[in-house]
Scaffold this motif. Structure first.
Motif, PDB file in Angstrom:
ATOM      1  N   LEU A 152       0.843  -1.559  -0.271  1.00  0.00           N
ATOM      2  CA  LEU A 152       0.016  -0.037  -0.468  1.00  0.00           C
ATOM      3  C   LEU A 152       0.603   0.749  -0.055  1.00  0.00           C
ATOM      4  N   ASN A 153       2.171   1.172  -0.371  1.00  0.00           N
ATOM      5  CA  ASN A 153       3.258   2.268   0.315  1.00  0.00           C
ATOM      6  C   ASN A 153       3.073   3.315   1.042  1.00  0.00           C
ATOM      7  N   LEU A 154       2.441   2.969   2.566  1.00  0.00           N
ATOM      8  CA  LEU A 154       1.649   3.366   3.577  1.00  0.00           C
ATOM      9  C   LEU A 154       3.678   4.232   4.505  1.00  0.00           C
ATOM     10  N   PRO A 155       3.979   5.026   4.769  1.00  0.00           N
ATOM     11  CA  PRO A 155       4.584   6.003   5.498  1.00  0.00           C
ATOM     12  C   PRO A 155       4.412   4.728   6.718  1.00  0.00           C
ATOM     13  N   PRO A 156       6.256   4.428   7.298  1.00  0.00           N
ATOM     14  CA  PRO A 156       6.617   3.491   7.736  1.00  0.00           C
ATOM     15  C   PRO A 156       6.098   2.618   9.429  1.00  0.00           C
ATOM     16  N   LEU A 157       5.158   4.364   9.695  1.00  0.00           N
ATOM     17  CA  LEU A 157       4.623   4.570  11.488  1.00  0.00           C
ATOM     18  C   LEU A 157       3.392   4.128  10.741  1.00  0.00           C
ATOM     19  N   SER A 158       2.970   4.037   9.843  1.00  0.00           N
ATOM     20  CA  SER A 158       1.663   3.972   9.445  1.00  0.00           C
ATOM     21  C   SER A 158       1.312   2.153   8.940  1.00  0.00           C
ATOM     22  N   TYR A 159       2.508   1.990   7.902  1.00  0.00           N
ATOM     23  CA  TYR A 159       2.088   0.080   8.186  1.00  0.00           C
ATOM     24  C   TYR A 159       2.661  -0.619   9.105  1.00  0.00           C
ATOM     25  N   ILE A 160       3.353   0.383  10.242  1.00  0.00           N
ATOM     26  CA  ILE A 160       3.654  -0.587  11.036  1.00  0.00           C
ATOM     27  C   ILE A 160       1.995  -0.869  12.099  1.00  0.00           C
ATOM     28  N   ALA A 161       1.980   0.231  12.425  1.00  0.00           N
ATOM     29  CA  ALA A 161       0.962   0.109  12.422  1.00  0.00           C
ATOM     30  C   ALA A 161      -0.695  -0.249  13.035  1.00  0.00           C
ATOM     31  N   SER A 162      -1.335  -0.181  11.406  1.00  0.00           N
ATOM     32  CA  SER A 162      -2.500  -0.891  10.921  1.00  0.00           C
ATOM     33  C   SER A 162      -2.214  -2.573  10.579  1.00  0.00           C
ATOM     34  N   GLU A 163      -0.315  -2.697  10.252  1.00  0.00           N
ATOM     35  CA  GLU A 163      -0.680  -4.192  10.194  1.00  0.00           C
ATOM     36  C   GLU A 163      -0.852  -4.443  11.747  1.00  0.00           C
ATOM     37  N   ALA A 164      -0.807  -4.692  12.497  1.00  0.00           N
ATOM     38  CA  ALA A 164      -0.505  -4.428  13.967  1.00  0.00           C
ATOM     39  C   ALA A 164      -1.565  -4.633  14.134  1.00  0.00           C
ATOM     40  N   VAL A 165      -2.899  -3.656  13.767  1.00  0.00           N
ATOM     41  CA  VAL A 165      -4.448  -3.782  14.642  1.00  0.00           C
ATOM     42  C   VAL A 165      -4.948  -5.206  13.915  1.00  0.00           C
ATOM     43  N   THR A 166      -4.827  -5.516  13.205  1.00  0.00           N
ATOM     44  CA  THR A 166      -4.957  -6.936  12.065  1.00  0.00           C
ATOM     45  C   THR A 166      -5.309  -8.086  13.006  1.00  0.00           C
ATOM     46  N   ALA A 167      -3.439  -7.604  13.351  1.00  0.00           N
ATOM     47  CA  ALA A 167      -2.559  -9.186  14.295  1.00  0.00           C
ATOM     48  C   ALA A 167      -2.993  -8.921  15.260  1.00  0.00           C
ATOM     49  N   VAL A 168      -4.140  -8.273  16.094  1.00  0.00           N
ATOM     50  CA  VAL A 168      -4.821  -7.829  17.381  1.00  0.00           C
ATOM     51  C   VAL A 168      -5.498  -8.626  17.384  1.00  0.00           C
ATOM     52  N   SER A 216      12.945   5.739   1.535  1.00  0.00           N
ATOM     53  CA  SER A 216      13.447   4.876   0.729  1.00  0.00           C
ATOM     54  C   SER A 216      14.589   3.477   1.682  1.00  0.00           C
ATOM     55  N   VAL A 217      15.481   4.206   2.358  1.00  0.00           N
ATOM     56  CA  VAL A 217      15.598   3.015   2.835  1.00  0.00           C
ATOM     57  C   VAL A 217      14.909   1.968   3.537  1.00  0.00           C
ATOM     58  N   PHE A 218      14.190   2.325   4.437  1.00  0.00           N
ATOM     59  CA  PHE A 218      12.969   1.416   4.754  1.00  0.00           C
ATOM     60  C   PHE A 218      12.614   0.444   4.587  1.00  0.00           C
ATOM     61  N   LYS A 219      11.839   0.912   3.440  1.00  0.00           N
ATOM     62  CA  LYS A 219      11.125  -0.468   1.567  1.00  0.00           C
ATOM     63  C   LYS A 219      12.607  -1.579   1.410  1.00  0.00           C
ATOM     64  N   LYS A 220      13.723  -0.649   1.550  1.00  0.00           N
ATOM     65  CA  LYS A 220      14.565  -1.714   1.307  1.00  0.00           C
ATOM     66  C   LYS A 220      14.964  -2.666   1.426  1.00  0.00           C
ATOM     67  N   VAL A 221      14.653  -2.184   3.400  1.00  0.00           N
ATOM     68  CA  VAL A 221      14.991  -3.236   4.641  1.00  0.00           C
ATOM     69  C   VAL A 221      14.432  -4.416   4.565  1.00  0.00           C
ATOM     70  N   VAL A 222      12.571  -3.583   4.460  1.00  0.00           N
ATOM     71  CA  VAL A 222      11.968  -3.737   4.570  1.00  0.00           C
ATOM     72  C   VAL A 222      11.569  -5.946   3.941  1.00  0.00           C
ATOM     73  N   SER A 223      12.378  -5.187   2.469  1.00  0.00           N
ATOM     74  CA  SER A 223      11.998  -6.445   1.205  1.00  0.00           C
ATOM     75  C   SER A 223      13.391  -7.285   1.518  1.00  0.00           C
ATOM     76  N   LEU A 224      14.410  -6.987   1.772  1.00  0.00           N
ATOM     77  CA  LEU A 224      15.392  -7.402   2.301  1.00  0.00           C
ATOM     78  C   LEU A 224      14.855  -8.691   3.333  1.00  0.00           C
ATOM     79  N   LEU A 225      14.541  -8.302   5.121  1.00  0.00           N
ATOM     80  CA  LEU A 225      14.069  -9.129   5.306  1.00  0.00           C
ATOM     81  C   LEU A 225      12.524 -10.131   4.805  1.00  0.00           C
TER      82      LEU A 225
END
Length: 237
Positions: A152-168, A216-225
């Protein structure tokens, strides 16, 4: 010593998932399986992840993108029920390898711009259903859920928190079913709760990391992981 190992594992797992949105279960599940057995490990992990993800929601509440979260949950909750009901009888190794292969394939295709997941309600509902089903079956499908929200190309904090809601929401659903059909006792709850407490500190540490990373760095790190997580799932025994 075992308690300290669980606490350290919980902190590290939460720091990783708090920074990139997934990975905690992949780190904790082998440790728990070795210590308490596979059948008990998944309920313990679910309780711990519930607490860890609640802390991710708390630290990033203002950044949550509620629209995709709502559609994702519509598919995830009923299918996580189905997966949890079938938990004991399903060949987990085969499903785990399939998840790993799918995650690796997604990253490769996205890197070469060969895939573009539409940002619409249908995709989020269907994706949520698939993630919920697999999460109930094998304990966690975090990389798949992360993959969907990452697209969805969300900002890093939005991506982390949004995915966490679904996990909860999925973890709450699975805990209710596990409690009913796996006879979870006080010891299992205590272990899961203890690990979850250590995960709160790990989540805070992970948030500090992503606050300092350019997008940009965050996206590369997430892709690698994501690739590393997929490889771990693909070759897990």
């Amino acid at each position: 010593m075992t308690i300290l190992l669980f606490a350290l594992g919980g902190f590290i797992a939460a720091a990783v998932s708090g920074a990139v949105g997934f990975g905690g279960a992949l780190l904790l599940l082998p440790v728990l399986t070795h210590s308490v057995g596979a059948t008990v490990a998944v309920p313990v992990l679910t309780i711990a992840q519930l607490i860890g993800n609640l802390s991710r929601v708390y630290f990033g509440y203002k950044e949550i993108s509620w629209r995709p979260v709502g559609f994702f949950i519509m598919g995830a909750i009923p299918m996580s029920c189905l997966g949890a009901f079938s938990f004991v009888t399903v060949p987990k190794e085969l499903i785990t390898k399939a998840i790993g292969l799918a995650v690796i394939g997604f990253v490769i295709l996205q890197h070469f711009k060969k895939i573009d997941i539409p940002n619409n309600a249908r995709v989020m509902v269907i994706g949520g259903g698939i993630v919920g089903l697999l999460s109930g079956l094998v304990g966690s499908a975090g990389p798949l859920g992360a993959m969907l929200f990452f697209s969805l190309n969300l900002p890093p904090l939005s991506y982390i928190a949004s995915e966490a809601v679904t996990a909860v929401m999925m973890h709450v659903t699975k805990i209710i079913i596990y409690q009913r059909y796996l006879d979870i006792g006080p010891a299992v709850i205590a272990i899961g709760f203890g690990i979850g407490i250590s995960m709160i500190a790990g989540t805070w540490a992970g948030r500090k990391v992503i606050e300092r990373l350019p997008k940009s760095v965050f996206k590369k790190v997430v892709s690698l992981l994501l690739v590393l997580a997929g490889l771990q799932l693909l070759f897990a025994r």
